[in-house]
Scaffold this active site. Structure first.
Site, PDB file in Angstrom:
ATOM      1  N   GLU A 289      40.665  50.981  35.337  1.00 31.90           N
ATOM      2  CA  GLU A 289      40.866  49.909  34.367  1.00 31.90           C
ATOM      3  C   GLU A 289      39.938  48.782  34.794  1.00 31.90           C
ATOM      4  OE1 GLU A 289      41.384  46.577  33.032  1.00 31.90           O
ATOM      5  OE2 GLU A 289      43.256  46.538  34.163  1.00 31.90           O
ATOM      6  N   CYS A 323      43.329  40.878  33.375  1.00 34.66           N
ATOM      7  CA  CYS A 323      42.375  41.646  32.574  1.00 34.66           C
ATOM      8  C   CYS A 323      42.765  41.624  31.107  1.00 34.66           C
ATOM      9  CB  CYS A 323      42.289  43.072  33.092  1.00 34.66           C
ATOM     10  SG  CYS A 323      43.878  43.872  33.314  1.00 34.66           S
TER      11      CYS A 323
END
Length: 528
Positions: A289, A323
């Site tokens: 990720e 994020c």
């Protein structure tokens, strides 16, 4: 409401019971009296100390040493890998039901130590107390969800069809089996959940694990590993090694006995790991990720109060260092001025300071590099756009020894400016006026990332948004967070395009299988 009936998630964290605050503060006092301890690595179940160490300091007060941690060496890496390789042989042969029971017990241990973990997360990451408790609670729920999926799929052992062979009986079985030694490289911003989620998945499926935390945040992962060992995970099945990314991290990535990697972090570092790990005689799995540049789109038909609170929470929760943070906002022209006024009002009410204090929403950014990046970005944005609020660092009084930055909204930044594309990972969000929702969607999708997205408008418009957005986790009309707040079993979390490597998302129905490979077994018996 009592603590026993309160289920903590990122969606419910805004209205906690009073007991939760009391227990956090009691634990904070106790842990503050014990700071500065020397923490070893854990290799083959034993404490391991190095000749060189590094200090873990509080980003809210850099005079405060939270703990001393080891600078691992290449030999430590070799020992950890060999330990994990040897231990995994026995671990994979333990019935999956027993592994599930051990991992569930480890999740229960996290619950028992949740305030200790939360205090560590506040002190080393800069999370406010609710964000910190959420990080710890999510790690336990990610592990439980992995156990749930193992049970729901009967250990991923399934009988297949019988071959139509005259005179013979055929038994065909599909089995999902572990890869071997799994490396988990976790980020600074969610050092508990993004260690516990992948490590729990790897362990319950029969892999052994080596955990390499970010050097800024080694404390909470160390407590997490203790929870695993206390639950009965055998020596060597989980190993914890600290040190630099260039020394320890790269040596682990390059080791031929590492069978799979889960990495969460920046795009640039992740791509270097991906390319390095691919230099082998066969393909090995990589789960990544790699950040986001997440947008919220606001229709002229939106509930502006809901949109404002959701955008603010996602833009400035954890100082924008998620994020999934909302770093871009596209607003239809008809409601642009009204929504901007609401956003500025909310941002100016945000409290910045010591994140362990109850009234504080934003703590410090993680380190001096991020602090300097913020100032550099602001210098650029002052010249190129219009600052709506924030755009300053705090340096006086209680702020003098920390890395405190103001929540910042920026308007009138040309859409050709690089900062519409670049992940800043700071409390800075850019806002633009658009003529239509189609134009907003075009701008939203014109980035390499595809992690999260948010929308505010009618249900019909939301359906259009879901059909067109290029992202893995998307929300509509959510006051709890425009682009943030996924929880295992509710919102599987992972990205498309440059934000993710596999398209199978943590805390979802298809994540666990990535830690296993399929074997088809056929046994033929002659019928007499």
């Amino acid at each position: 409401m009592t603590e026993s009936t309160f289920k903590l998630t990122y969606a419910t964290m805004f209205n906690p019971p009073e007991e939760l605050h009391r227990r956090y503060e009691d634990t904070l006092r106790n842990k503050k009296a014990q700071l500065g301890k020397n923490y070893g690595m854990i290799i083959n179940g034993k404490e391991r100390y190095s000749a060189e160490v590094f200090e873990n300091r509080n980003p809210a007060n850099t005079d405060e040493v939270l703990g001393v941690f080891q600078k691992g060496t290449r030999q430590d890496v070799e020992d950890a890998v060999q330990s994990a390789k040897t231990a995994q042989i026995k671990w994979k042969r333990i019935p999956w039901q027993e592994r599930v029971a051990i991992i569930r017990k480890a999740a229960d241990n996290i619950d028992k130590r949740i305030y200790e973990l939360a205090v560590a997360l506040s002190l080393e990451v800069g999370k406010n107390r609710m964000e910190a408790l959420g990080d710890a609670a999510e790690s336990a729920d990610l592990m439980r969800y992995a156990c749930d999926q193992m049970e729901a799929n009967d250990g991923f052992i399934h009988r297949m069809g019988k071959d139509p062979l005259a005179g013979y009986d055929a038994t065909n079985i599909s089995m999902m089996l572990p890869y071997g030694v799994w490396l988990v490289i976790s980020p600074f911003n969610f050092p508990c959940a993004l260690t516990g989620g992948p490590a729990g998945a790897a362990l319950v499926t029969g892999n052994s694990v080596i955990i390499k935390p970010a050097s800024d945040t080694p404390w909470a992962p160390r407590i997490y590993v203790e929870c695993l060992l206390e639950a009965g995970v055998p020596e060597g099945v989980v190993n914890y090694i600290t040190g630099s990314g260039s020394e320890v991290g790269q040596t682990l990535v390059e080791h031929p006995f590492i069978d799979g990697i889960t990495f969460t972090g920046s795009y640039d570092v992740g791509m270097r790991i991906y390319r390095s790990f691919s230099q082998w005689i066969y393909i090995r799995p990589v789960i990544m990720e790699l950040g986001g540049k997440n947008a919220a789109i606001v229709s002229k038909n939106a509930d502006l109060e809901t949109a404002a609170i959701g955008i603010m929470r996602s833009a400035f929760g954890l100082q924008g260092q998620k994020c999934s943070a909302c770093s871009r906002v596209f607003i239809e022209e008809e409601v642009y001025d009204d929504l901007v006024n609401l956003l500025v009002t909310l941002a100016e009410k945000i409290t910045v300071g010591d994140p362990t204090r109850r009234e504080i929403y934003m703590g410090p950014v993680i380190n001096r590099n991020s602090y300097q990046d913020y100032q550099n970005y602001i210098d650029d944005l002052r010249k190129s756009g219009r600052i709506l609020t924030g755009a300053k660092v705090f340096t006086e009084g209680d702020y003098a020894k920390g890395f405190f930055c103001a929540p910042t909204f920026v308007a009138d930044l040309p859409l050709t400016h690089p900062l519409w594309q670049q992940e800043m990972f700071l409390p800075i969000t850019t806002i633009a006026k658009v003529d239509s929702l189609d134009q907003a969607m075009t701008y939203t999708n014109q980035v390499k990332y595809g992690l999260t997205g948010g929308f505010y408008g009618t249900e019909e418009e939301a359906a259009w948004f879901f059909d067109n957005i290029e992202a893995g986790v998307v929300y509509a009309n959510r006051p709890q967070g425009a682009t943030t707040g996924a929880w295992p079993g509710f919102q599987p979390f992972g990205g498309w395009k440059a934000s993710g490597a596999t398209g199978k998302q943590a805390g979802g129905l298809n994540y666990l299988q990535q830690y296993m490979r399929e074997q088809s077994r056929t046994l033929i018996r002659r019928i007499s």
